[in-house]
Write a protein that holds these residues in place. Structure first.
Motif, PDB file in Angstrom:
ATOM      1  N   VAL A   9       0.843  -1.198   0.000  1.00 51.38           N
ATOM      2  CA  VAL A   9       0.000   0.000   0.000  1.00 51.38           C
ATOM      3  C   VAL A   9       0.877   1.246   0.000  1.00 51.38           C
ATOM      4  O   VAL A   9       1.701   1.446   0.886  1.00 51.38           O
ATOM      5  CB  VAL A   9      -0.941   0.015   1.220  1.00 51.38           C
ATOM      6  CG1 VAL A   9      -1.771   1.308   1.235  1.00 51.38           C
ATOM      7  CG2 VAL A   9      -1.870  -1.197   1.203  1.00 51.38           C
ATOM      8  N   LEU A  10       0.676   2.084  -1.022  1.00 55.01           N
ATOM      9  CA  LEU A  10       1.432   3.331  -1.163  1.00 55.01           C
ATOM     10  C   LEU A  10       0.685   4.514  -0.557  1.00 55.01           C
ATOM     11  O   LEU A  10       1.311   5.455  -0.059  1.00 55.01           O
ATOM     12  CB  LEU A  10       1.704   3.630  -2.638  1.00 55.01           C
ATOM     13  CG  LEU A  10       2.420   2.550  -3.451  1.00 55.01           C
ATOM     14  CD1 LEU A  10       2.548   2.994  -4.909  1.00 55.01           C
ATOM     15  CD2 LEU A  10       3.784   2.229  -2.870  1.00 55.01           C
ATOM     16  N   LEU A  22      -7.439   2.946  -1.971  1.00 52.68           N
ATOM     17  CA  LEU A  22      -6.035   2.613  -1.778  1.00 52.68           C
ATOM     18  C   LEU A  22      -5.276   2.706  -3.103  1.00 52.68           C
ATOM     19  O   LEU A  22      -5.809   2.351  -4.157  1.00 52.68           O
ATOM     20  CB  LEU A  22      -5.886   1.186  -1.238  1.00 52.68           C
ATOM     21  CG  LEU A  22      -6.641   0.840   0.037  1.00 52.68           C
ATOM     22  CD1 LEU A  22      -6.477  -0.655   0.342  1.00 52.68           C
ATOM     23  CD2 LEU A  22      -6.173   1.676   1.208  1.00 52.68           C
ATOM     24  N   THR A  23      -4.064   3.211  -3.024  1.00 57.69           N
ATOM     25  CA  THR A  23      -3.128   3.088  -4.135  1.00 57.69           C
ATOM     26  C   THR A  23      -2.155   1.984  -3.761  1.00 57.69           C
ATOM     27  O   THR A  23      -1.475   2.074  -2.734  1.00 57.69           O
ATOM     28  CB  THR A  23      -2.364   4.398  -4.382  1.00 57.69           C
ATOM     29  OG1 THR A  23      -3.303   5.455  -4.614  1.00 57.69           O
ATOM     30  CG2 THR A  23      -1.444   4.270  -5.590  1.00 57.69           C
ATOM     31  N   VAL A  52      -0.842   2.149   5.002  1.00 56.18           N
ATOM     32  CA  VAL A  52       0.334   2.438   4.192  1.00 56.18           C
ATOM     33  C   VAL A  52       1.514   1.595   4.661  1.00 56.18           C
ATOM     34  O   VAL A  52       1.705   1.380   5.867  1.00 56.18           O
ATOM     35  CB  VAL A  52       0.677   3.937   4.255  1.00 56.18           C
ATOM     36  CG1 VAL A  52       1.990   4.228   3.521  1.00 56.18           C
ATOM     37  CG2 VAL A  52      -0.441   4.762   3.633  1.00 56.18           C
ATOM     38  N   PHE A  53       2.304   1.113   3.743  1.00 52.30           N
ATOM     39  CA  PHE A  53       3.475   0.240   3.893  1.00 52.30           C
ATOM     40  C   PHE A  53       3.110  -1.246   3.956  1.00 52.30           C
ATOM     41  O   PHE A  53       3.983  -2.089   3.740  1.00 52.30           O
ATOM     42  CB  PHE A  53       4.331   0.553   5.133  1.00 52.30           C
ATOM     43  CG  PHE A  53       4.678   1.993   5.332  1.00 52.30           C
ATOM     44  CD1 PHE A  53       5.147   2.760   4.276  1.00 52.30           C
ATOM     45  CD2 PHE A  53       4.545   2.592   6.571  1.00 52.30           C
ATOM     46  CE1 PHE A  53       5.478   4.096   4.455  1.00 52.30           C
ATOM     47  CE2 PHE A  53       4.868   3.919   6.768  1.00 52.30           C
ATOM     48  CZ  PHE A  53       5.328   4.682   5.714  1.00 52.30           C
ATOM     49  N   CYS A  54       1.850  -1.588   4.259  1.00 57.33           N
ATOM     50  CA  CYS A  54       1.509  -2.996   4.448  1.00 57.33           C
ATOM     51  C   CYS A  54       1.757  -3.806   3.171  1.00 57.33           C
ATOM     52  O   CYS A  54       1.344  -3.434   2.079  1.00 57.33           O
ATOM     53  CB  CYS A  54       0.052  -3.145   4.870  1.00 57.33           C
ATOM     54  SG  CYS A  54      -0.221  -2.822   6.614  1.00 57.33           S
ATOM     55  N   TYR A  55       2.412  -4.929   3.367  1.00 53.95           N
ATOM     56  CA  TYR A  55       2.727  -5.872   2.291  1.00 53.95           C
ATOM     57  C   TYR A  55       1.884  -7.114   2.514  1.00 53.95           C
ATOM     58  O   TYR A  55       1.996  -7.769   3.567  1.00 53.95           O
ATOM     59  CB  TYR A  55       4.216  -6.182   2.328  1.00 53.95           C
ATOM     60  CG  TYR A  55       4.693  -7.338   1.478  1.00 53.95           C
ATOM     61  CD1 TYR A  55       4.308  -7.465   0.149  1.00 53.95           C
ATOM     62  CD2 TYR A  55       5.563  -8.292   2.018  1.00 53.95           C
ATOM     63  CE1 TYR A  55       4.769  -8.517  -0.622  1.00 53.95           C
ATOM     64  CE2 TYR A  55       6.035  -9.346   1.253  1.00 53.95           C
ATOM     65  CZ  TYR A  55       5.628  -9.454  -0.062  1.00 53.95           C
ATOM     66  OH  TYR A  55       6.093 -10.504  -0.823  1.00 53.95           O
ATOM     67  N   SER A  56       1.009  -7.427   1.549  1.00 54.94           N
ATOM     68  CA  SER A  56       0.016  -8.470   1.779  1.00 54.94           C
ATOM     69  C   SER A  56      -0.203  -9.335   0.552  1.00 54.94           C
ATOM     70  O   SER A  56       0.095  -8.939  -0.591  1.00 54.94           O
ATOM     71  CB  SER A  56      -1.338  -7.837   2.170  1.00 54.94           C
ATOM     72  OG  SER A  56      -1.225  -6.956   3.250  1.00 54.94           O
ATOM     73  N   VAL A  95       7.609   5.727  -0.484  1.00 48.99           N
ATOM     74  CA  VAL A  95       6.369   5.285  -1.132  1.00 48.99           C
ATOM     75  C   VAL A  95       5.729   6.421  -1.931  1.00 48.99           C
ATOM     76  O   VAL A  95       5.082   6.188  -2.955  1.00 48.99           O
ATOM     77  CB  VAL A  95       5.364   4.684  -0.122  1.00 48.99           C
ATOM     78  CG1 VAL A  95       5.928   3.425   0.518  1.00 48.99           C
ATOM     79  CG2 VAL A  95       4.937   5.686   0.939  1.00 48.99           C
ATOM     80  N   GLU A  96       5.933   7.673  -1.466  1.00 50.10           N
ATOM     81  CA  GLU A  96       5.413   8.818  -2.220  1.00 50.10           C
ATOM     82  C   GLU A  96       6.121   8.925  -3.567  1.00 50.10           C
ATOM     83  O   GLU A  96       5.497   9.204  -4.600  1.00 50.10           O
ATOM     84  CB  GLU A  96       5.612  10.097  -1.412  1.00 50.10           C
ATOM     85  CG  GLU A  96       4.903  11.315  -1.984  1.00 50.10           C
ATOM     86  CD  GLU A  96       5.054  12.557  -1.124  1.00 50.10           C
ATOM     87  OE1 GLU A  96       4.473  13.596  -1.494  1.00 50.10           O
ATOM     88  OE2 GLU A  96       5.760  12.505  -0.090  1.00 50.10           O
ATOM     89  N   LEU A  97       7.419   8.686  -3.577  1.00 50.77           N
ATOM     90  CA  LEU A  97       8.186   8.726  -4.815  1.00 50.77           C
ATOM     91  C   LEU A  97       7.735   7.630  -5.778  1.00 50.77           C
ATOM     92  O   LEU A  97       7.570   7.867  -6.985  1.00 50.77           O
ATOM     93  CB  LEU A  97       9.676   8.583  -4.496  1.00 50.77           C
ATOM     94  CG  LEU A  97      10.659   8.623  -5.666  1.00 50.77           C
ATOM     95  CD1 LEU A  97      10.477   9.894  -6.487  1.00 50.77           C
ATOM     96  CD2 LEU A  97      12.094   8.511  -5.158  1.00 50.77           C
ATOM     97  N   VAL A  98       7.523   6.429  -5.260  1.00 50.51           N
ATOM     98  CA  VAL A  98       7.046   5.331  -6.110  1.00 50.51           C
ATOM     99  C   VAL A  98       5.654   5.649  -6.659  1.00 50.51           C
ATOM    100  O   VAL A  98       5.372   5.433  -7.847  1.00 50.51           O
ATOM    101  CB  VAL A  98       7.027   4.008  -5.316  1.00 50.51           C
ATOM    102  CG1 VAL A  98       6.323   2.910  -6.118  1.00 50.51           C
ATOM    103  CG2 VAL A  98       8.446   3.576  -4.971  1.00 50.51           C
ATOM    104  N   ASP A  99       4.793   6.190  -5.817  1.00 51.42           N
ATOM    105  CA  ASP A  99       3.430   6.511  -6.224  1.00 51.42           C
ATOM    106  C   ASP A  99       3.419   7.475  -7.411  1.00 51.42           C
ATOM    107  O   ASP A  99       2.728   7.250  -8.409  1.00 51.42           O
ATOM    108  CB  ASP A  99       2.678   7.107  -5.034  1.00 51.42           C
ATOM    109  CG  ASP A  99       1.208   7.373  -5.323  1.00 51.42           C
ATOM    110  OD1 ASP A  99       0.707   6.928  -6.369  1.00 51.42           O
ATOM    111  OD2 ASP A  99       0.558   8.032  -4.494  1.00 51.42           O
ATOM    112  N   PHE A 100       4.210   8.538  -7.317  1.00 55.00           N
ATOM    113  CA  PHE A 100       4.150   9.563  -8.357  1.00 55.00           C
ATOM    114  C   PHE A 100       5.068   9.275  -9.546  1.00 55.00           C
ATOM    115  O   PHE A 100       4.948   9.927 -10.582  1.00 55.00           O
ATOM    116  CB  PHE A 100       4.454  10.936  -7.750  1.00 55.00           C
ATOM    117  CG  PHE A 100       3.299  11.503  -6.986  1.00 55.00           C
ATOM    118  CD1 PHE A 100       2.332  12.248  -7.625  1.00 55.00           C
ATOM    119  CD2 PHE A 100       3.163  11.254  -5.632  1.00 55.00           C
ATOM    120  CE1 PHE A 100       1.247  12.754  -6.932  1.00 55.00           C
ATOM    121  CE2 PHE A 100       2.080  11.755  -4.925  1.00 55.00           C
ATOM    122  CZ  PHE A 100       1.116  12.510  -5.575  1.00 55.00           C
ATOM    123  N   GLY A 101       5.966   8.327  -9.408  1.00 50.19           N
ATOM    124  CA  GLY A 101       6.851   8.006 -10.525  1.00 50.19           C
ATOM    125  C   GLY A 101       6.391   6.838 -11.372  1.00 50.19           C
ATOM    126  O   GLY A 101       6.853   6.671 -12.504  1.00 50.19           O
TER     127      GLY A 101
END
Length: 247
Positions: A9-10, A22-23, A52-56, A95-101
């Motif tokens: 989750v970003l 969710l993104t 946010v950050f959760c890996y599932s 995660v913000e960088l990954v989201d917008f990139g």
């Protein structure tokens, strides 16, 4: 159509009193927007995997406008990142960088694995967070198609022993004959060029092998931040504002 995939989750956004949008960076489908119905209820079975950050492990259903989260089984919540304000700020920036990139629905295994590894390493680190962030930044920007040229002049291809400048817009080091006229140039020494190469290739769990002085951190940070904002459509990171406020 049901999709079984792993996801991180970003971003989470309140949709109404009960639901979240969710993104999620998924392993199979890249970045997706998903609605998690009822996930804001205190006893919702979805709530733990929507932070946010959760890996599932996820089961998503493809709707007309959104994916819908049918099931989420947490593999790692990275809860420890929330217990340290500085770690939280750096993780939020990552995660913000990954989201917008990252464009939506574009699978990129390298980025997914890099993000997962970075969060894992950060959750266990006790110091030197900047080294991890810089290693993440240069690997990430390379994996989305903007790998900087660090071995020879990006303009003429000349092999150079002493690096005089790094062109943010052209994407690499410049020789003395090509440095003039490029307003995006950042000063760079041979030492900084070598440190950037190490950060690009080093494994994230081997970062203790590289040392950075305060001056080197400042120079590398300026180069990478300028390079990143020149190549993705985002200039202000809210997480960096938080980081500056707590330092």
């Amino acid at each position: 159509m049901l999709i079984n995939t792993q996801g991180i989750v970003l971003r989470e956004t309140k949709f109404n009193d009960l639901d979240k949008i969710l993104t999620i960076l998924t392993k199979k489908n890249g970045k997706v927007q998903s609605i998690a119905k009822g996930s804001r209820r205190p006893k919702s079975r979805l709530m733990p995997s929507t932070n946010v950050f959760c890996y599932s492990d996820l089961i998503l259903y493809k709707g007309r406008n959104f994916y819908h989260m049918n099931q989420g089984d947490i593999i790692n919540s990275f809860y420890s990142l929330r217990n340290d304000l500085e770690k939280l700020a750096y993780a939020s920036y990552i995660v913000e960088l990954v989201d917008f990139g990252m464009p939506e629905l574009e699978q990129n295994d390298k980025v997914f694995n890099l993000l997962l590894k970075t969060l894992l390493v950060l959750s266990h680190m006790e110091k030197d967070y900047l080294k991890l962030v810089y290693a993440f930044e240069i690997k990430y920007i390379s994996f989305i198609g903007y790998r900087p040229q660090l071995d020879s002049c990006v303009n003429c291809g000349t092999n150079i022993e002493e690096f005089l400048g790094f062109s943010v817009l052209s994407g690499g080091v410049l020789c003395k004959n090509c440095i003039n006229g490029d307003k995006s140039v950042r000063n760079i020494s041979n030492n900084i060029q070598q440190k950037l190469k190490v950060l690009l290739y080093i494994k994230l769990d081997c970062l203790e092998e590289i040392s950075l002085t305060v001056e080197e951190e400042k120079s590398i940070g300026d180069i990478l931040h300028s390079y990143i904002i020149a190549h993705i459509d985002k200039r202000i990171f809210n997480s960096l504002k938080v980081l500056k406020a707590i330092k």
